[in-house]
Design a protein around this motif. Structure first.
Motif, mmCIF file in Angstrom:
data_model
loop_
_atom_site.group_PDB
_atom_site.id
_atom_site.type_symbol
_atom_site.label_atom_id
_atom_site.label_comp_id
_atom_site.label_asym_id
_atom_site.label_seq_id
_atom_site.Cartn_x
_atom_site.Cartn_y
_atom_site.Cartn_z
ATOM 1 N N ALA A 186 3.853 5.249 -8.170
ATOM 2 C CA ALA A 186 3.538 3.821 -8.227
ATOM 3 C C ALA A 186 3.248 3.314 -6.814
ATOM 4 N N ARG A 187 2.487 2.221 -6.767
ATOM 5 C CA ARG A 187 2.018 1.657 -5.504
ATOM 6 C C ARG A 187 2.616 0.263 -5.297
ATOM 7 N N LYS A 188 3.045 -0.009 -4.084
ATOM 8 C CA LYS A 188 3.536 -1.339 -3.730
ATOM 9 C C LYS A 188 2.346 -2.213 -3.355
ATOM 10 N N GLY B 60 8.015 -4.012 -10.549
ATOM 11 C CA GLY B 60 7.326 -4.732 -9.488
ATOM 12 C C GLY B 60 6.261 -3.933 -8.769
ATOM 13 N N LEU B 61 6.115 -2.655 -9.130
ATOM 14 C CA LEU B 61 5.102 -1.802 -8.508
ATOM 15 C C LEU B 61 3.916 -1.619 -9.450
ATOM 16 N N GLY C 70 0.810 -1.213 0.000
ATOM 17 C CA GLY C 70 0.000 0.000 0.000
ATOM 18 C C GLY C 70 0.841 1.260 0.000
ATOM 19 N N SER C 71 2.150 1.109 0.218
ATOM 20 C CA SER C 71 3.045 2.260 0.155
ATOM 21 C C SER C 71 3.147 2.759 -1.280
ATOM 22 N N HIS C 72 3.545 4.025 -1.423
ATOM 23 C CA HIS C 72 3.678 4.637 -2.743
ATOM 24 C C HIS C 72 5.093 5.171 -2.941
ATOM 25 N N LEU C 73 5.551 5.129 -4.174
ATOM 26 C CA LEU C 73 6.797 5.775 -4.566
ATOM 27 C C LEU C 73 6.465 6.954 -5.463
ATOM 28 N N VAL C 74 6.900 8.144 -5.054
ATOM 29 C CA VAL C 74 6.778 9.353 -5.869
ATOM 30 C C VAL C 74 8.166 9.630 -6.431
ATOM 31 N N VAL D 249 14.231 5.021 -16.465
ATOM 32 C CA VAL D 249 13.483 5.562 -15.329
ATOM 33 C C VAL D 249 12.397 4.580 -14.905
ATOM 34 N N ALA D 250 11.715 4.002 -15.866
ATOM 35 C CA ALA D 250 10.672 3.015 -15.555
ATOM 36 C C ALA D 250 11.250 1.832 -14.793
#
Length: 275
Positions: free
Chosen positions: A272-274, A238-239, A192-196, A232-233
């Protein structure tokens, strides 16, 4: 609203200010029109601007992307933010945007520039803010960041966290293993964590411009590595990539009609979301 309970960090890792050597955070501050920079930073930034005048508008577009992304993530219920490579505070910082959505949002800023530490302390000195803290540390030491007292005090890794890596990974060349660093940070985060993420690119620059800009940053405290959209992608492997995917920063969920040329701005952004 919870009163700011940040504390003065213990003796920070040794980091010589070295005002005679340009620092990317201070150069970025100059691009944004800030005053927290030294002559060496301004001279280097002007050389970069001479090579690519769009540096200034790109920095502003990245700042706007960050604010939109933070607001979106906070609206999804994320109330913990780990912002690494935050740079010198300016208007619309992560904690300000997040706490507009949720006044109880917690934010830890991480940067390796002592000037950032000083200004972040001053920024958090006021009353009436949610909990924030600042850590002087280096992205190249993810284990040290995750284990730091300031981080463990504010961030509950059993709950979702927003990891913010805005305009910082392009200062890590391949030999410093940037993909492994991001993977290690993400591994510590709950589902539920996010990467910005935002990252500079040379996809739209002529070779001569790339060489001149790269030359400027080789004399700074960190090089500049512009990566392709595909590269970059790779940080998001995996997210679950949120729409519209990896795009130039003005095109990530814009609030207004993007200006002409927005699809060629030299910075990609994504959230993106884990799972």
């Amino acid at each position: 609203m919870e009163q700011n309970s940040s504390r003065t960090p213990e003796a920070a890792p040794s980091a010589d200010l070295r005002p005679e050597v340009p620092h990317p955070a201070r150069m970025y501050d100059y691009y944004l029109g800030g005053k927290d920079n030294f002559p060496a930073d301004r001279e280097a930034a002007e050389r970069a601007l001479a090579a690519n005048p769009e540096f200034r508008s790109t920095a502003r577009a990245n700042r706007s992307f960050l604010q939109r992304a933070i607001r979106h993530v906070a609206e999804q219920g994320i109330d913990q933010f780990l912002d690494i490579g935050t740079g010198i505070p300016t208007a619309g910082n992560t904690h300000e945007i997040a706490q507009q959505v949720n006044p109880q949002a917690r934010v830890v800023y991480v940067d390796n520039d002592p000037i950032v530490l000083t200004h972040a302390r001053a920024l958090m000195a006021g009353m009436g803010r949610g909990r924030t803290d600042v850590l002087q540390a280096d992205l190249r030491d993810p284990a040290g960041i995750l284990a730091a007292a300031q981080v463990k005090d504010l961030i509950d890794f059993d709950r979702p966290v927003a990891l913010v890596l805005a305009a910082v990974l392009h200062f890590l060349p391949e030999e410093e293993k940037p993909y492994a660093i991001v993977e290690e940070l993400l591994a510590a985060l709950a589902p539920g964590s996010h990467l910005v993420l935002s990252h500079g690119t040379a996809d739209f620059l002529p070779a001569a411009v790339r060489e001149r800009v790269t030359g400027v940053y080789t004399r700074a405290t960190a090089p500049l590595v512009g990566r392709s959209r595909t590269e970059v992608a790779g940080f998001l492997t995996g997210l679950e990539l949120l729409e519209p995917g990896v795009v130039t920063v003005p095109l990530w969920r814009p609030e207004d009609e993007p200006a002409e040329g927005a699809d060629r701005v030299s910075m990609y952004g994504a959230v993106a979301r884990k799972t």
